[in-house]
Design a protein around this motif. Structure first.
Motif, PDB file in Angstrom:
ATOM      1  N   TRP A   1     -13.909   3.459  12.803  1.00  0.00           N
ATOM      2  CA  TRP A   1     -14.121   2.323  11.918  1.00  0.00           C
ATOM      3  C   TRP A   1     -12.828   2.066  11.176  1.00  0.00           C
ATOM      4  O   TRP A   1     -12.146   3.015  10.749  1.00  0.00           O
ATOM      5  N   ILE A   2     -12.480   0.804  11.022  1.00  0.00           N
ATOM      6  CA  ILE A   2     -11.294   0.433  10.263  1.00  0.00           C
ATOM      7  C   ILE A   2     -11.729  -0.534   9.168  1.00  0.00           C
ATOM      8  O   ILE A   2     -12.464  -1.488   9.436  1.00  0.00           O
ATOM      9  N   PHE A   3     -11.285  -0.246   7.959  1.00  0.00           N
ATOM     10  CA  PHE A   3     -11.603  -1.080   6.813  1.00  0.00           C
ATOM     11  C   PHE A   3     -10.331  -1.672   6.238  1.00  0.00           C
ATOM     12  O   PHE A   3      -9.345  -0.964   6.020  1.00  0.00           O
ATOM     13  N   GLN A   4     -10.363  -2.972   5.979  1.00  0.00           N
ATOM     14  CA  GLN A   4      -9.284  -3.591   5.205  1.00  0.00           C
ATOM     15  C   GLN A   4      -9.602  -3.363   3.734  1.00  0.00           C
ATOM     16  O   GLN A   4     -10.746  -3.474   3.310  1.00  0.00           O
ATOM     17  N   LEU A   5      -8.581  -3.040   2.967  1.00  0.00           N
ATOM     18  CA  LEU A   5      -8.706  -2.936   1.516  1.00  0.00           C
ATOM     19  C   LEU A   5      -8.315  -4.300   0.953  1.00  0.00           C
ATOM     20  O   LEU A   5      -7.176  -4.534   0.553  1.00  0.00           O
TER      21      LEU A   5
ATOM     22  N   ASP B   1       3.572  -6.046  -2.739  1.00  0.00           N
ATOM     23  CA  ASP B   1       4.187  -5.886  -1.423  1.00  0.00           C
ATOM     24  C   ASP B   1       3.773  -4.503  -0.922  1.00  0.00           C
ATOM     25  O   ASP B   1       4.241  -3.492  -1.431  1.00  0.00           O
ATOM     26  N   TRP B   2       2.877  -4.476   0.038  1.00  0.00           N
ATOM     27  CA  TRP B   2       2.305  -3.210   0.512  1.00  0.00           C
ATOM     28  C   TRP B   2       3.169  -2.512   1.559  1.00  0.00           C
ATOM     29  O   TRP B   2       2.770  -1.477   2.086  1.00  0.00           O
TER      30      TRP B   2
ATOM     31  N   GLU C   1       1.151  -6.632   8.172  1.00  0.00           N
ATOM     32  CA  GLU C   1       1.332  -7.980   7.634  1.00  0.00           C
ATOM     33  C   GLU C   1       0.896  -8.078   6.171  1.00  0.00           C
ATOM     34  O   GLU C   1       0.163  -8.971   5.771  1.00  0.00           O
ATOM     35  N   ASN C   2       1.344  -7.088   5.390  1.00  0.00           N
ATOM     36  CA  ASN C   2       1.105  -6.993   3.945  1.00  0.00           C
ATOM     37  C   ASN C   2      -0.381  -6.884   3.581  1.00  0.00           C
ATOM     38  O   ASN C   2      -0.795  -7.244   2.491  1.00  0.00           O
ATOM     39  N   LYS C   3      -1.156  -6.357   4.508  1.00  0.00           N
ATOM     40  CA  LYS C   3      -2.545  -6.009   4.225  1.00  0.00           C
ATOM     41  C   LYS C   3      -2.680  -4.516   4.491  1.00  0.00           C
ATOM     42  O   LYS C   3      -2.000  -3.965   5.359  1.00  0.00           O
TER      43      LYS C   3
ATOM     44  N   PRO D   1      -2.102  -3.730  16.722  1.00  0.00           N
ATOM     45  CA  PRO D   1      -0.992  -3.148  15.966  1.00  0.00           C
ATOM     46  C   PRO D   1      -1.434  -2.021  15.021  1.00  0.00           C
ATOM     47  O   PRO D   1      -0.691  -1.063  14.810  1.00  0.00           O
ATOM     48  N   LEU D   2      -2.645  -2.119  14.482  1.00  0.00           N
ATOM     49  CA  LEU D   2      -3.135  -1.048  13.609  1.00  0.00           C
ATOM     50  C   LEU D   2      -3.348   0.244  14.394  1.00  0.00           C
ATOM     51  O   LEU D   2      -2.992   1.330  13.924  1.00  0.00           O
TER      52      LEU D   2
END
Length: 170
Positions: free
Chosen positions: A163-167, A53-54, A82-84, A137-138
């Motif tokens: 730049w935006i990166f999802q982990l 749960d991030w 949203e938990n990412k 939202p980010l």
């Protein structure tokens, strides 16, 4: 006048030598030294199992991550939606960004990283997000958390400045 010039040369030489020592020491340290990239992680507990749960990340100002190739670590901001989890990287179209920020370019070639938060290690993959419903939202969260509420427009991402990166999980 000659002694002043000699003093200035010695002072500049000492500053350059000190910076070189810090950079070398950082490359062999367990993680980054503030804004200076560090060596690979040697401490931390690997977390395996289901996706965590991030939501706790919203209260974390900075995290560390280590790329696998090349094996270097950095300190960065972090966002959750949203938990990412995501990390932003700005200044990518500026001369400063092109010189200082090589990790985003490296991440597009090989996105495998290890995230370190509170002594815990998470194997992740950096995936660049260029468009999508999560961007608004980010950017709002980025503005609230790090920019004093100053709005960050979507054009920052579409222009390549931000730049935006999802982990993402590996």
């Amino acid at each position: 006048m000659k002694s002043l010039l000699r003093f200035v040369c010695w002072a500049l030489g000492a500053v350059v030598a000190l910076i070189a020592v810090v950079l070398v020491v950082a490359r062999f340290s367990d993680g980054p030294l503030a804004i200076v990239a560090g060596g690979p992680f040697t401490t931390g507990q690997l977390v395996e199992g289901p996706e965590p749960d991030w939501s706790f990340i919203r209260d974390v100002a900075e995290v560390q991550f280590q790329s696998l190739e090349p094996a270097r670590s950095r300190t960065t901001w972090v966002l959750e939606h949203e938990n990412k989890i995501y990390i932003p990287c700005g200044y990518m179209t500026t001369a400063w960004g092109k010189i200082w920020k090589q990790w985003p370019i490296e991440a597009e070639k090989d996105g495998r990283v290890i995230l370190r938060v509170d002594g815990k290690l998470y194997e992740r993959t950096l995936v660049r997000v260029k468009e999508g419903p999560e961007l608004a939202p980010l950017l709002a969260q980025l503005a609230d958390k790090y920019a004093g509420g100053n709005a960050i427009p979507l054009e920052a991402v579409s222009s390549g400045y931000l730049w935006i990166f999802q982990l993402a999980p590996r």
